[in-house]
Design a protein around this motif. Structure first.
Motif, PDB file in Angstrom:
ATOM      1  N   LEU A  75       0.847  -1.210   0.000  1.00  0.00           N
ATOM      2  CA  LEU A  75       0.000   0.000   0.000  1.00  0.00           C
ATOM      3  C   LEU A  75       0.875   1.250   0.000  1.00  0.00           C
ATOM      4  O   LEU A  75       0.658   2.189  -0.788  1.00  0.00           O
ATOM      5  N   SER A  76       1.927   1.251   0.835  1.00  0.00           N
ATOM      6  CA  SER A  76       2.728   2.494   0.884  1.00  0.00           C
ATOM      7  C   SER A  76       3.467   2.670  -0.439  1.00  0.00           C
ATOM      8  O   SER A  76       3.641   3.804  -0.907  1.00  0.00           O
ATOM      9  N   ALA A 126       0.823   4.109  -2.795  1.00  0.00           N
ATOM     10  CA  ALA A 126       0.479   5.482  -2.376  1.00  0.00           C
ATOM     11  C   ALA A 126       1.657   6.412  -2.685  1.00  0.00           C
ATOM     12  O   ALA A 126       1.486   7.491  -3.271  1.00  0.00           O
ATOM     13  N   ALA A 161       1.752   7.277  -6.266  1.00  0.00           N
ATOM     14  CA  ALA A 161       0.678   8.210  -6.653  1.00  0.00           C
ATOM     15  C   ALA A 161       1.071   9.626  -6.233  1.00  0.00           C
ATOM     16  O   ALA A 161       0.975  10.570  -7.025  1.00  0.00           O
ATOM     17  N   ILE A 162       1.580   9.764  -4.999  1.00  0.00           N
ATOM     18  CA  ILE A 162       1.904  11.112  -4.488  1.00  0.00           C
ATOM     19  C   ILE A 162       3.008  11.732  -5.342  1.00  0.00           C
ATOM     20  O   ILE A 162       2.871  12.842  -5.872  1.00  0.00           O
ATOM     21  N   SER A 220      -0.448   9.712 -14.039  1.00  0.00           N
ATOM     22  CA  SER A 220      -0.470   8.686 -12.983  1.00  0.00           C
ATOM     23  C   SER A 220      -0.414   7.306 -13.627  1.00  0.00           C
ATOM     24  O   SER A 220      -1.203   6.982 -14.518  1.00  0.00           O
TER      25      SER A 220
END
Lengths: 199, 449, 193, 310
Positions: D52-53, D56, D59-60, D69
């Protein structure tokens, strides 16, 4: 006079924007105090060598400039080493071989070249600006690396989790410096639009 | 009877669906004569010919209607008998409009009387063969449309020891050569023999991919007893039909860079070109008809023996129109899936001597993907039959860096499409190489000019 | 530990474990300059030659001149003088022996004199009190380490040439981060000598 | 009837970047299941956190840098999962998160996203964590026993474990590296779907065994212990950072084997695989430069010399 100085600090910051004086910036900045000391020492040597470079500027032929600047900075580096060994012995031991290396720091040589073919005012303004800019940059890197690397700042404990020993190592130094350079470019570029830096 | 004669690299497009050939490989060739034909003047590689007929003239079948221009020029002949109704520019597959002669067909099909057949291939006078080929307007029908008589002009100091007839037809969807080999196999061997006697070459090889076993059988039977003619089955892999790959597999030689096949003593002919040579020699007939496959999303995909200059939309109508609603049609491509030319419209595109097929794609099949970043997977390097580095070349071509693109041999790219086909990131490699090649060629021409 | 393996380990140590650029962080400004692959190889070899010669000369100056006369404080000036002299000498020899190299280095070797690695290695040798053999080895292997670093960085730089590096990170920042990641890989050698 | 005019070729192979990454994810599932079976809940937590990190983080960074993206090409998920399978089950969750963020932002994002990074993100992150917090990454857990702290790994004391244990994987070690049959299952799947070629895994394991045997270690033990097999199948074959031509890949695998043996014999860190692959990733641009294929129609230098003096 002042736009040269302000350029030295922000847009034309020697370490972050022009990438000068990178060797000491990586090695010494594991602790903020050493970084500050190194910054100040380099700034002083820079101002003096720019002054002498301006004076010698007319005399020295084009081919021999690099050799002469090295000689000039070597003398001032020796003087700096005396002062450091005399009054700040523990800082001198911390900086180790990087005080003599001020003699060949790319920051000093490029500023000497700049000083030799510009007016006195511009040369001095630039030297002072670059010096201050360099001190700020070095201290910033020193602070970041000390917080993350040792978990302390100027000696006082700060970090909640165990410190990242990588940041204290040379590899971490490169990465932290690279990241700071990128952020600095982003901030200064956004702040004053696309104004080109005067190298 | 799968053979393992093959080259390095290459891809297998639509391998699951017999290279998209299954709808038309079993269909016999159907004759189709159009109402009106629009014969382009620039069907061959050289400069377009100049028409010698005016509006209102009556022309017979096979009558010469345009004179050749320049060293690479070729005469153009009427593919129908009838009355000339227009002489002027018409939209062609290439975007600038090109000069063409439009003839209204009177369906009499009476041959012009000035034909001079040379009789049987084995006994006719070899020196007359090449002029007959030129008079008949024969050019390469594999796609390059290079005038055959210029290809046969062997300069002194050069010699040719092998003639290869290219029956590989590695392009997807097209079955024109396959049907020709099944139905006119003797005429093809005659064409090869005529070429061999004209250039007094001892060895002729007809190379056929092993996904056409019936064609191999037919050609073997036709080639029995003809001295110096052999049949060589090849492994089915795209781009086996490319000139360089064919020479490398059949003779083991490699055409040096910036050189022609003749420099390694080989000449390559397409199967239909060989047949046209036979027609020109035996019956003295010019090149006016060609077999074209019309396939893809049409009701009844089939192979037509079509007069040069027939409009594409007539052929599609003859096939029963589109099998999908009109607005669902995405692309109409002249030629196969790997090197075909997309048509801007179907009403003004006439069939030229080198158009082997028309393929209709649905909107879904012709969706434009945007390019993902290259993940250096190396598939394009494996696929390139020439051994180039497509992923690196793409960076230079995009940056317009002609010097380094030249250093990495972009001029040797044969624009076969294998790299763009195989690239998982849908990067448009082939088209950027083609653009860079044209740019460098234009630069060279400007430099010389 | 026989003599041979000690020397071998010392050499591996100088080239890989204590690499001049990635571990001792000397000569980073020179290594960070974007260069093509061929130029970086030639520049690396030139630096290697200068570094070996200056290590030997500085050792000689240190042991014969400065130590007996207790003038260690003049070390910086003396070593700088030696380095500049050696660089000028090398420039003369290279322009005679291999003129085509000079074009690639835009015929001026002086930046090598301004390279921290050359002076740095000389000072390290002096402080560590190496004998002549070790000083020579340390200069040579330091030079080879610098050549290795420059060649690796040039290889990575040519890959980054077409990378979509974000605007603020283009140029020096991304070069420094790449050097950092390479240094991260070089940490693996820690412990070998 | 609007006709598209996009250039040839008009047909495309079914392979896409997303499909390749999905293949790798599917191939990783056996290792993940084996890890969870052997080391229990903490393995799942680590895998979830790092995947997940990673996604994420990607994406960031892509939003900040204004890039398009690209999360749906699953490359960030693959990086996260491989990193999680590399960690010991005892590592705290925030260490895995820091590793994933470092991998996706610094190693990949700042260089321009997928395809432009020159180090394998998962491996660089593992080296980063190994150097930053050595304590967290080197406390091992005994398999199947509820959180009893285990003795040293087979690398630390090679004599302690039999070959059977080494192969089956009930030995202390990282989550994904221990169970060898699961890795081999993943290898078969990847080879079957033609996602990777066999050269790198086979040559790398073989060279590791040979060089370790030369340096005194056991031939088979060295291949089975530590992360050699897992790295050979999943990490060394990462397209972006391994050489393009098969000749180059063999040189790459040989280099990795040699450095693994060197580090294991002399080095400070017991596990040489991470640093060996990173070092060869750094050398890949140079290996690519010297193993270019001969272009059709050009003589390679051997023939040229033969002709010159022939």
């Amino acid at each position: 006079m002042d736009n040269r100085t302000s350029n030295g600090i922000l847009a034309g910051n020697p370490l972050f924007r022009l990438g000068l004086g990178v060797c000491p910036a990586l090695a010494v900045t594991t602790c903020a105090s050493a970084a500050l000391g190194m910054g100040v020492a380099t700034a002083c040597v820079l101002v003096c060598s720019s002054l002498v470079a301006f004076v010698l500027g007319k005399v020295v032929s084009e081919k021999g400039t690099v050799a002469t600047w090295i000689m000039v900075t070597a003398c001032f580096a020796t003087v700096a080493q005396f002062i450091l060994k005399g009054w700040f012995p523990e800082l001198a031991s911390e900086l180790g071989i990087f005080v003599p290396l001020i003699a060949v720091s790319s920051l000093l040589l490029s500023r000497a070249d700049f000083a030799s073919n510009n007016s006195l005012g511009a040369a001095m303004g630039d030297a002072v600006g670059m010096g201050i800019g360099y001190i700020i940059a070095m201290t910033l890197v020193g602070i970041v690396r000390e917080i993350l690397g040792q978990g302390t700042l100027f000696g006082s404990d700060l970090l909640p989790f165990t410190p990242m020993t990588l940041v204290a190592l040379p590899a971490g130094g490169f990465i932290v410096l690279g990241l700071l350079m990128g952020c600095w470019n982003a901030i200064t570029a956004k702040k004053n639009g696309k104004e080109e830096t005067q190298a | 009877m799968s053979s393992n004669n093959t080259f390095r690299g290459g891809v297998h497009p639509l391998h699951g669906a017999h290279e998209g050939k299954s709808p038309t490989r079993g269909q016999a060739v159907i004759d189709y004569t159009a109402e009106t034909v629009t014969i382009m003047m620039g069907m061959h590689l050289g400069a377009p010919s100049t028409p010698t007929v005016q509006v209102g003239d009556h022309v017979k079948l096979g009558q010469q209607i345009a004179d050749p221009v320049g060293f690479l020029g070729l005469p153009v002949h009427a593919s129908v008998s009838g009355e000339v109704i227009a002489v002027g520019p018409v939209q062609s597959v290439m975007n600038p409009a090109a000069m063409a002669v439009t003839i209204k067909n009177d369906f009499k099909d009476e041959w012009v009387d000035t034909l001079e057949p040379l009789g049987d291939v084995e006994t006719c006078d070899p020196t007359k063969i090449v002029p007959a080929i030129k008079a008949a307007g024969v050019c390469g029908q594999g796609g390059a449309s290079f005038p055959t008589h210029v290809k046969f002009a062997v300069k002194e100091g050069q010699y040719c020891d092998t003639i290869i007839v290219n029956g590989a037809e590695c392009e997807t969807h097209l079955t024109c050569d396959h049907r020709l080999m099944l139905e006119q196999s003797k005429r093809i061997v005659d064409g090869l023999r005529a070429a061999m006697r004209a250039l007094d070459v001892k060895k002729g090889v007809i190379a056929i991919e092993d996904n056409k076993p019936d064609a191999i059988e037919a050609m073997r039977k036709a080639a029995e007893g003809r001295d110096g003619v052999e049949i060589m089955p090849l492994m089915t892999k795209y781009p086996q039909g490319g000139e360089k790959q064919l020479i490398q597999v059949v003779t083991g030689r490699e055409v040096p860079t910036k050189k022609l096949p003749l420099d390694v003593h080989v000449i390559v002919l397409n199967v239909s070109t060989a047949k046209s040579i036979a027609d020109a020699v035996i019956e003295g007939k010019p090149l006016i008809t060609r077999i074209t496959t019309v396939t893809g999303h049409v009701v009844r995909p089939c192979n037509f023996r079509v007069r040069v200059g027939t409009m594409v939309d007539e052929l599609i109508a003859e096939c029963g129109g589109y099998s999908i609603p009109e607005d669902q049609v995405g692309k109409v491509v002249m030629g196969g899936a790997m090197t075909g030319f997309p048509c801007p419209n179907t009403t003004h595109i006439p069939i030229a001597k080198a158009n082997g097929g028309v393929v209709v794609y649905s909107e879904e099949e012709s969706k434009d993907y945007d390019e993902d970043p290259c993940i250096r997977c190396g598939r394009c390097v494996e696929a390139c039959p020439i051994g180039l580095n497509p992923y690196k070349l793409k960076y230079f071509c995009d940056a317009g860096d002609m010097k380094r693109a030249g250093e990495w041999c972009v001029m040797d790219c044969v624009v076969c499409g294998s790299c763009s086909y195989i690239c998982p990131a849908h990067r448009r490699l082939t088209s950027s190489f083609k653009a860079m090649k044209d740019k460098i060629a234009a630069e060279a021409r400007k430099g010389k000019g | 530990m026989t003599d041979i393996s000690r020397i071998l380990l010392f050499m591996v140590g100088c080239i890989f474990t204590h690499n001049v650029v990635f571990d001792r962080m000397l000569g980073v400004h020179d290594a960070g300059q974007p260069r093509r692959f061929e130029t970086s190889v030639i520049y690396g070899v030139a630096v290697c030659i200068v570094m070996t010669l200056s290590a030997v000369c500085c050792w000689a100056v240190q042991t014969l001149l400065l130590a007996p006369m207790h003038m260690e404080y003049l070390q910086i000036i003396a070593f700088s003088l030696v380095v500049v002299a050696v660089t000028a000498l090398t420039q003369l020899c290279v322009s005679k022996v291999k003129p085509e190299w000079m074009e690639t280095l835009d015929n001026c070797l002086m930046p090598i004199a301004a390279n921290c690695a050359v002076l740095g290695i000389a000072i390290v040798n002096a402080e560590a009190g190496y004998t002549f053999g070790y000083a020579l080895l340390s200069g040579l292997c330091g030079g080879l380490g610098f050549l290795l670093a420059i060649v690796l960085l040039a290889g990575v730089y040519e890959k980054l040439e077409f990378a979509k590096v974000p605007e603020p990170f283009k140029g020096m920042p991304i070069a420094v981060i790449s050097a950092g990641l390479i240094a991260l890989a070089f940490i693996g050698f820690k412990g070998i000598a | 009837m609007k006709l598209h005019l996009s250039p040839a070729p008009h047909v495309h192979s079914p392979q896409t970047t997303r499909a390749l990454m999905l293949n790798v994810l599917v191939a990783l599932i056996p290792c993940a299941i084996a890890g969870v079976y052997l080391f229990g809940f903490s393995a799942i937590l680590l895998m979830l956190v790092s995947v997940l990190s990673a996604v994420a983080g990607e994406a960031i960074i892509q939003k900040i840098l204004g890039q398009k993206s690209r999360i749906n090409d699953m490359s960030a998920a693959v990086t996260g999962l491989i990193l999680a399978l590399n960690l010991s089950p005892r590592t705290p969750w925030w260490v895995a998160m820091a590793g994933s963020l470092f991998a996706v932002i610094v190693v990949k994002g700042l260089f321009g996203g997928l395809g432009d990074n020159f180090l394998n993100p998962a491996l660089a992150a593992r080296a980063f964590l190994l150097v930053c917090w050595p304590r967290y990454l080197t406390t091992w857990a005994a398999p199947l026993a509820a959180d009893a702290v285990a003795g040293a790994t087979p690398l630390a004391n090679p004599a302690g474990y039999t070959l059977g244990q080494l192969f089956l994987g009930n030995i202390p070690g990282s989550i994904g590296e221990v169970c060898k049959p699961a890795i081999l299952l993943g290898l078969v799947y990847l080879l079957f779907t033609k996602t990777i070629t066999w050269q790198i895994p086979v040559y790398m394991t073989a060279f590791t065994g040979v060089f370790c045997a030369l340096m005194g270690g056991g031939f088979v033990e060295s291949m089975l212990s530590g992360g050699v097999l897992f790295a050979a199948v999943f990490m060394a074959t990462d397209y972006v950072t391994c050489p393009m031509s098969t000749k180059g890949q063999i040189v790459y695998a040989a280099g990795i084997g040699l450095i693994i043996a060197l580090i294991r014999k002399f080095g400070l860190y017991p596990e040489g695989v991470t640093f060996a692959i990173l070092l060869m990733n750094v050398a890949t641009p140079i290996i690519d430069r010297f193993t270019k294929r001969r272009v059709y129609g050009y003589e390679d230098n051997k023939k040229k010399e033969a002709k010159a003096n022939g």
